[in-house]
Motif scaffolding. Structure first.
Motif, PDB file in Angstrom:
ATOM      1  N   GLU A  22     -11.232  -6.959  -7.114  1.00 23.54           N
ATOM      2  CA  GLU A  22     -10.794  -6.991  -8.516  1.00 23.54           C
ATOM      3  C   GLU A  22      -9.977  -5.756  -8.870  1.00 23.54           C
ATOM      4  N   GLU A  23     -10.449  -4.582  -8.435  1.00 20.12           N
ATOM      5  CA  GLU A  23      -9.720  -3.349  -8.761  1.00 20.12           C
ATOM      6  C   GLU A  23      -8.383  -3.276  -8.030  1.00 20.12           C
ATOM      7  N   VAL A  24      -8.338  -3.755  -6.794  1.00 20.39           N
ATOM      8  CA  VAL A  24      -7.067  -3.781  -6.055  1.00 20.39           C
ATOM      9  C   VAL A  24      -6.075  -4.688  -6.774  1.00 20.39           C
ATOM     10  N   HIS A  25      -6.538  -5.856  -7.166  1.00 20.52           N
ATOM     11  CA  HIS A  25      -5.653  -6.793  -7.859  1.00 20.52           C
ATOM     12  C   HIS A  25      -5.134  -6.192  -9.160  1.00 20.52           C
ATOM     13  N   ALA A  26      -6.009  -5.571  -9.926  1.00 17.26           N
ATOM     14  CA  ALA A  26      -5.598  -4.984 -11.204  1.00 17.26           C
ATOM     15  C   ALA A  26      -4.593  -3.854 -10.993  1.00 17.26           C
ATOM     16  N   ALA A  27      -4.856  -2.977 -10.020  1.00 15.78           N
ATOM     17  CA  ALA A  27      -3.966  -1.843  -9.785  1.00 15.78           C
ATOM     18  C   ALA A  27      -2.580  -2.302  -9.345  1.00 15.78           C
ATOM     19  N   ALA A  28      -2.527  -3.343  -8.517  1.00 19.98           N
ATOM     20  CA  ALA A  28      -1.259  -3.795  -7.954  1.00 19.98           C
ATOM     21  C   ALA A  28      -0.403  -4.570  -8.948  1.00 19.98           C
ATOM     22  N   GLN A  29      -0.894  -4.758 -10.162  1.00 19.73           N
ATOM     23  CA  GLN A  29      -0.047  -5.356 -11.191  1.00 19.73           C
ATOM     24  C   GLN A  29       0.981  -4.363 -11.718  1.00 19.73           C
ATOM     25  N   ASP A  30       0.787  -3.087 -11.420  1.00 22.18           N
ATOM     26  CA  ASP A  30       1.699  -2.042 -11.870  1.00 22.18           C
ATOM     27  C   ASP A  30       3.095  -2.286 -11.289  1.00 22.18           C
ATOM     28  N   PRO A  31       4.113  -2.396 -12.129  1.00 24.58           N
ATOM     29  CA  PRO A  31       5.474  -2.640 -11.618  1.00 24.58           C
ATOM     30  C   PRO A  31       5.958  -1.568 -10.643  1.00 24.58           C
ATOM     31  N   ASP A  32       5.518  -0.320 -10.826  1.00 25.47           N
ATOM     32  CA  ASP A  32       5.956   0.734  -9.912  1.00 25.47           C
ATOM     33  C   ASP A  32       5.385   0.542  -8.512  1.00 25.47           C
ATOM     34  N   ILE A  33       4.137   0.096  -8.412  1.00 19.00           N
ATOM     35  CA  ILE A  33       3.566  -0.171  -7.090  1.00 19.00           C
ATOM     36  C   ILE A  33       4.316  -1.311  -6.427  1.00 19.00           C
ATOM     37  N   GLN A  38       5.242  -2.013  -0.243  1.00 16.45           N
ATOM     38  CA  GLN A  38       5.487  -3.311   0.371  1.00 16.45           C
ATOM     39  C   GLN A  38       4.407  -4.331   0.015  1.00 16.45           C
ATOM     40  N   VAL A  39       3.684  -4.098  -1.082  1.00 21.09           N
ATOM     41  CA  VAL A  39       2.743  -5.128  -1.526  1.00 21.09           C
ATOM     42  C   VAL A  39       3.544  -6.330  -2.003  1.00 21.09           C
ATOM     43  N   PRO A  40       2.980  -7.523  -1.921  1.00 20.97           N
ATOM     44  CA  PRO A  40       3.697  -8.700  -2.412  1.00 20.97           C
ATOM     45  C   PRO A  40       4.009  -8.589  -3.902  1.00 20.97           C
ATOM     46  N   SER A  41       5.086  -9.211  -4.305  1.00 22.00           N
ATOM     47  CA  SER A  41       5.470  -9.247  -5.720  1.00 22.00           C
ATOM     48  C   SER A  41       6.006 -10.639  -6.046  1.00 22.00           C
ATOM     49  N   PRO A  42       5.362 -11.333  -6.991  1.00 21.34           N
ATOM     50  CA  PRO A  42       4.194 -10.931  -7.774  1.00 21.34           C
ATOM     51  C   PRO A  42       2.945 -10.826  -6.906  1.00 21.34           C
ATOM     52  N   TYR A  43       1.987 -10.016  -7.375  1.00 21.16           N
ATOM     53  CA  TYR A  43       0.761  -9.763  -6.622  1.00 21.16           C
ATOM     54  C   TYR A  43      -0.345 -10.641  -7.190  1.00 21.16           C
ATOM     55  N   LEU A  87     -11.743   3.294  -8.553  1.00 22.41           N
ATOM     56  CA  LEU A  87     -10.648   3.353  -7.592  1.00 22.41           C
ATOM     57  C   LEU A  87      -9.493   4.120  -8.216  1.00 22.41           C
ATOM     58  N   VAL A  88      -9.018   5.161  -7.530  1.00 27.43           N
ATOM     59  CA  VAL A  88      -7.903   5.940  -8.055  1.00 27.43           C
ATOM     60  C   VAL A  88      -6.649   5.814  -7.197  1.00 27.43           C
ATOM     61  N   ALA A  89      -6.811   5.336  -5.948  1.00 29.25           N
ATOM     62  CA  ALA A  89      -5.649   5.250  -5.056  1.00 29.25           C
ATOM     63  C   ALA A  89      -6.007   4.449  -3.818  1.00 29.25           C
ATOM     64  N   ALA A  90      -4.988   4.162  -3.046  1.00 30.94           N
ATOM     65  CA  ALA A  90      -5.145   3.565  -1.720  1.00 30.94           C
ATOM     66  C   ALA A  90      -4.289   4.375  -0.759  1.00 30.94           C
ATOM     67  N   ILE A  91      -4.805   4.551   0.450  1.00 24.61           N
ATOM     68  CA  ILE A  91      -4.040   5.264   1.469  1.00 24.61           C
ATOM     69  C   ILE A  91      -4.337   4.617   2.803  1.00 24.61           C
ATOM     70  N   GLY A  92      -3.320   4.526   3.643  1.00 22.41           N
ATOM     71  CA  GLY A  92      -3.503   3.919   4.951  1.00 22.41           C
ATOM     72  C   GLY A  92      -2.727   4.651   6.016  1.00 22.41           C
ATOM     73  N   ALA A 107      -1.022   5.183  -5.946  1.00 24.13           N
ATOM     74  CA  ALA A 107      -2.042   5.665  -6.878  1.00 24.13           C
ATOM     75  C   ALA A 107      -2.137   4.720  -8.064  1.00 24.13           C
ATOM     76  N   VAL A 108      -3.349   4.529  -8.535  1.00 23.54           N
ATOM     77  CA  VAL A 108      -3.581   3.724  -9.737  1.00 23.54           C
ATOM     78  C   VAL A 108      -2.925   4.438 -10.915  1.00 23.54           C
ATOM     79  N   LYS A 109      -2.162   3.693 -11.708  1.00 25.80           N
ATOM     80  CA  LYS A 109      -1.345   4.287 -12.765  1.00 25.80           C
ATOM     81  C   LYS A 109      -2.137   5.231 -13.665  1.00 25.80           C
ATOM     82  N   GLU A 110      -3.319   4.817 -14.063  1.00 26.82           N
ATOM     83  CA  GLU A 110      -4.109   5.602 -15.011  1.00 26.82           C
ATOM     84  C   GLU A 110      -4.639   6.907 -14.415  1.00 26.82           C
TER      85      GLU A 110
END
Length: 200
Positions: A22-33, A38-43, A87-92, A107-110
């Protein structure tokens, strides 16, 4: 590789779990991400489900990628020993070849502007150098992604130049910056001797 958890003064970095969907989905709605990664768009929700349930465990199991959820550490006494903050960020870390290991992050926008991303990048860099024996950690970002570049430079990456058509983004080849971090940059002992051109 066995999934690994890393900690810093403020953060817990651990492999993504199904409960993170749920948190990944919400964070990836950010247009900047969606614009700069390379996340899918729309996510869609299915993308988040596939990421946490299939892509992440496969990467760890096959030693091709090590994605971490970056979360705030719970305050002492809050929620028990296993408690985590948001969740504040993702790194790989992506292992392309023996000579090419690349770090990527968002990084999560907020939660931007607090230094969390730089802290996470440094934790992961120390881990790959000391535990995996990586010789060189690369960073790439499409030209114009000033936020990613700022994080990389704060973490000590040396920007080495521009690669023409160095990133494929949604069916288009785009120019990218490339930088690298070496163990010596973090005062760590490298796994192999390094003879720079200037030293020959």
């Amino acid at each position: 590789m066995e999934p690994t958890t890393l900690t810093t003064d403020r953060l817990v970095l651990r492999p993504f779990r199904p409960a993170d969907e749920e948190e990944v989905h919400a964070a990836a709605q950010d247009p900047d991400i969606q614009r700069w990664t390379q996340v899918p768009s729309p996510y869609e929700r299915t993308h988040a489900h596939t990421f946490v349930n299939e892509i992440v465990p496969t990467g760890w199991r096959e030693d091709t990628a090590y994605p971490f959820a970056v979360r705030l550490r719970a305050a002492d006494g809050e929620g028990g020993a296993d408690a985590e903050g948001p969740l504040v960020a993702a790194i790989g870390v992506h292992l392309h070849t023996a000579e090419s290991t690349e770090v990527g992050y968002w990084a999560v926008k907020e939660h931007r502007g607090n230094g969390y991303m730089t802290e996470a990048v440094l934790a992961v860099a120390r881990w790959v150098f000391t535990e995996l024996g990586i010789v060189r950690l690369e960073w790439r970002a499409e030209v114009g992604n000033a936020g990613s570049r700022a994080v990389a430079e704060k973490a000590g990456f040396r920007v080495e130049g521009l690669l023409r058509a160095g990133i494929l983004q949604r069916g288009t080849a785009r120019d990218c910056w490339i930088g690298a971090l070496l163990p010596e940059d973090l005062d760590l002992t490298p796994s192999l001797p390094y003879l720079p051109a200037a030293g020959r």
